[in-house]
Design a protein around this motif. Structure first.
Motif, PDB file in Angstrom:
ATOM      1  N   LYS A  91       0.825  -1.215   0.000  1.00 37.85           N
ATOM      2  CA  LYS A  91       0.000   0.000   0.000  1.00 37.85           C
ATOM      3  C   LYS A  91       0.856   1.260   0.000  1.00 37.85           C
ATOM      4  CE  LYS A  91      -3.875  -2.129   2.395  1.00 37.85           C
ATOM      5  NZ  LYS A  91      -4.587  -2.222   3.671  1.00 37.85           N
ATOM      6  N   VAL A  92       1.916   1.272   0.781  1.00 42.09           N
ATOM      7  CA  VAL A  92       2.775   2.453   0.880  1.00 42.09           C
ATOM      8  C   VAL A  92       3.448   2.759  -0.453  1.00 42.09           C
ATOM      9  CG1 VAL A  92       4.928   3.290   1.926  1.00 42.09           C
ATOM     10  CG2 VAL A  92       3.174   2.270   3.343  1.00 42.09           C
ATOM     11  N   ASN A  93       3.794   1.733  -1.208  1.00 41.63           N
ATOM     12  CA  ASN A  93       4.500   1.926  -2.479  1.00 41.63           C
ATOM     13  C   ASN A  93       3.573   1.961  -3.685  1.00 41.63           C
ATOM     14  OD1 ASN A  93       7.344   2.055  -1.720  1.00 41.63           O
ATOM     15  ND2 ASN A  93       6.977   0.015  -0.899  1.00 41.63           N
ATOM     16  N   ASP A  94       2.274   2.084  -3.448  1.00 44.28           N
ATOM     17  CA  ASP A  94       1.339   2.187  -4.561  1.00 44.28           C
ATOM     18  C   ASP A  94       1.582   3.483  -5.328  1.00 44.28           C
ATOM     19  OD1 ASP A  94      -0.709   1.741  -6.308  1.00 44.28           O
ATOM     20  OD2 ASP A  94      -2.315   2.073  -4.852  1.00 44.28           O
ATOM     21  N   LYS A  95       1.594   3.377  -6.631  1.00 45.09           N
ATOM     22  CA  LYS A  95       1.900   4.542  -7.473  1.00 45.09           C
ATOM     23  C   LYS A  95       0.870   5.657  -7.303  1.00 45.09           C
ATOM     24  CE  LYS A  95       3.864   5.559 -11.873  1.00 45.09           C
ATOM     25  NZ  LYS A  95       4.692   5.022 -12.882  1.00 45.09           N
ATOM     26  N   SER A  96      -0.380   5.310  -7.007  1.00 46.08           N
ATOM     27  CA  SER A  96      -1.433   6.321  -6.866  1.00 46.08           C
ATOM     28  C   SER A  96      -1.235   7.200  -5.631  1.00 46.08           C
ATOM     29  CB  SER A  96      -2.805   5.659  -6.823  1.00 46.08           C
ATOM     30  OG  SER A  96      -2.925   4.854  -5.673  1.00 46.08           O
ATOM     31  N   VAL A  97      -0.453   6.725  -4.656  1.00 45.53           N
ATOM     32  CA  VAL A  97      -0.175   7.548  -3.470  1.00 45.53           C
ATOM     33  C   VAL A  97       1.255   8.081  -3.489  1.00 45.53           C
ATOM     34  CG1 VAL A  97      -1.905   6.435  -2.010  1.00 45.53           C
ATOM     35  CG2 VAL A  97       0.411   5.523  -2.065  1.00 45.53           C
ATOM     36  N   GLY A  98       1.855   8.072  -4.671  1.00 43.08           N
ATOM     37  CA  GLY A  98       3.196   8.636  -4.812  1.00 43.08           C
ATOM     38  C   GLY A  98       4.314   7.643  -4.558  1.00 43.08           C
ATOM     39  N   GLY A  99       3.992   6.370  -4.534  1.00 47.84           N
ATOM     40  CA  GLY A  99       5.006   5.358  -4.303  1.00 47.84           C
ATOM     41  C   GLY A  99       5.742   4.972  -5.566  1.00 47.84           C
ATOM     42  N   SER A 100       6.566   3.964  -5.436  1.00 46.24           N
ATOM     43  CA  SER A 100       7.400   3.511  -6.541  1.00 46.24           C
ATOM     44  C   SER A 100       6.917   2.151  -7.033  1.00 46.24           C
ATOM     45  CB  SER A 100       8.852   3.404  -6.066  1.00 46.24           C
ATOM     46  OG  SER A 100       9.627   2.674  -6.985  1.00 46.24           O
ATOM     47  N   PHE A 101       6.638   2.054  -8.327  1.00 43.79           N
ATOM     48  CA  PHE A 101       6.223   0.779  -8.912  1.00 43.79           C
ATOM     49  C   PHE A 101       7.347  -0.256  -8.772  1.00 43.79           C
ATOM     50  CE2 PHE A 101       5.884  -2.132 -12.551  1.00 43.79           C
ATOM     51  CZ  PHE A 101       4.646  -2.683 -12.260  1.00 43.79           C
ATOM     52  N   TYR A 102       8.596   0.188  -8.918  1.00 49.85           N
ATOM     53  CA  TYR A 102       9.740  -0.717  -8.784  1.00 49.85           C
ATOM     54  C   TYR A 102       9.772  -1.342  -7.387  1.00 49.85           C
ATOM     55  CZ  TYR A 102      14.551  -2.274  -8.200  1.00 49.85           C
ATOM     56  OH  TYR A 102      15.664  -3.019  -7.916  1.00 49.85           O
ATOM     57  N   LEU A 103       9.629  -0.506  -6.349  1.00 49.92           N
ATOM     58  CA  LEU A 103       9.650  -1.031  -4.982  1.00 49.92           C
ATOM     59  C   LEU A 103       8.447  -1.928  -4.725  1.00 49.92           C
ATOM     60  CD1 LEU A 103      10.870   2.081  -2.981  1.00 49.92           C
ATOM     61  CD2 LEU A 103      12.182   0.064  -3.641  1.00 49.92           C
ATOM     62  N   GLN A 104       7.309  -1.551  -5.274  1.00 46.73           N
ATOM     63  CA  GLN A 104       6.119  -2.371  -5.108  1.00 46.73           C
ATOM     64  C   GLN A 104       6.328  -3.749  -5.744  1.00 46.73           C
ATOM     65  OE1 GLN A 104       2.460  -1.121  -7.063  1.00 46.73           O
ATOM     66  NE2 GLN A 104       1.378  -1.354  -5.120  1.00 46.73           N
ATOM     67  N   SER A 105       6.964  -3.780  -6.907  1.00 48.82           N
ATOM     68  CA  SER A 105       7.215  -5.071  -7.553  1.00 48.82           C
ATOM     69  C   SER A 105       8.227  -5.895  -6.753  1.00 48.82           C
ATOM     70  CB  SER A 105       7.699  -4.875  -8.990  1.00 48.82           C
ATOM     71  OG  SER A 105       8.979  -4.298  -9.015  1.00 48.82           O
ATOM     72  N   LYS A 106       9.203  -5.227  -6.124  1.00 49.71           N
ATOM     73  CA  LYS A 106      10.148  -5.952  -5.263  1.00 49.71           C
ATOM     74  C   LYS A 106       9.426  -6.597  -4.088  1.00 49.71           C
ATOM     75  CE  LYS A 106      14.568  -5.511  -6.276  1.00 49.71           C
ATOM     76  NZ  LYS A 106      15.413  -6.655  -6.555  1.00 49.71           N
ATOM     77  N   VAL A 107       8.447  -5.895  -3.527  1.00 45.43           N
ATOM     78  CA  VAL A 107       7.670  -6.425  -2.407  1.00 45.43           C
ATOM     79  C   VAL A 107       6.886  -7.653  -2.858  1.00 45.43           C
ATOM     80  CG1 VAL A 107       5.746  -5.909  -0.844  1.00 45.43           C
ATOM     81  CG2 VAL A 107       7.551  -4.220  -1.192  1.00 45.43           C
ATOM     82  N   VAL A 108       6.277  -7.572  -4.038  1.00 44.41           N
ATOM     83  CA  VAL A 108       5.522  -8.714  -4.572  1.00 44.41           C
ATOM     84  C   VAL A 108       6.446  -9.901  -4.796  1.00 44.41           C
ATOM     85  CG1 VAL A 108       4.202  -9.543  -6.559  1.00 44.41           C
ATOM     86  CG2 VAL A 108       3.735  -7.291  -5.603  1.00 44.41           C
ATOM     87  N   ARG A 109       7.621  -9.666  -5.388  1.00 46.71           N
ATOM     88  CA  ARG A 109       8.574 -10.750  -5.645  1.00 46.71           C
ATOM     89  C   ARG A 109       9.081 -11.354  -4.326  1.00 46.71           C
ATOM     90  NH1 ARG A 109       6.188 -10.878  -9.413  1.00 46.71           N
ATOM     91  NH2 ARG A 109       6.617  -9.872 -11.359  1.00 46.71           N
TER      92      ARG A 109
END
Length: 134
Positions: A91-109
């Motif tokens: 949630k923190v790295n969601d692009k809609s709230v100004g987060g980073s898609f790259y970091l979000q994908s790292k979290v998913v991986r």
């Protein structure tokens, strides 16, 4: 003078080359020994690391998990702390709230890598509990 300087440079390059080759051989031997020590489970875990692009240690660091324990395997990932950390970081790295898609994908991986490791450990536990076939 130039002749001596050239000899010094050549000798220095030879010394550095030999040292590099020796270090490389030692590293190959150490990695081979570590792979042999991990055994069959290590091969599965290494394959999972290659597929996800993350090592187990990196996935644990991302989701702030110190150790994968049998209790976490039995509870399942749905109620264990890795999922709570995952949801928060996702949630923190969601692009809609100004987060980073790259970091979000790292979290998913990282979550996928931990799930795969838990699956491998559960499979090994089942194999150990089954009586040998005769």
């Amino acid at each position: 003078m130039a002749k001596y300087l050239a000899q010094i440079i050549v000798m220095g390059a030879q010394v550095v080359g030999r040292a590099f080759a020796r270090a490389l051989r030692q590293e190959f031997a150490a990695s081979r020994a570590a792979a042999d020590a991990r055994g069959r489970a290590g091969h599965q875990s290494a394959a999972a690391s290659n597929l996800s692009g993350l090592s187990l240690q990196e996935a644990q660091q991302i989701l702030n998990v110190s150790k994968l324990s049998p209790e976490e395997i039995q509870k399942g990932l749905t109620v264990s702390p890795p999922l709570q950390n995952y949801e928060h970081l996702f949630k923190v790295n969601d692009k809609s709230v100004g987060g980073s898609f790259y970091l979000q994908s790292k979290v998913v991986r990282a979550k996928e890598r931990l799930e795969e490791e838990l699956r491998i450990q559960a499979q090994e536990d089942r194999e150990r509990q089954q009586p040998p076939k005769t």
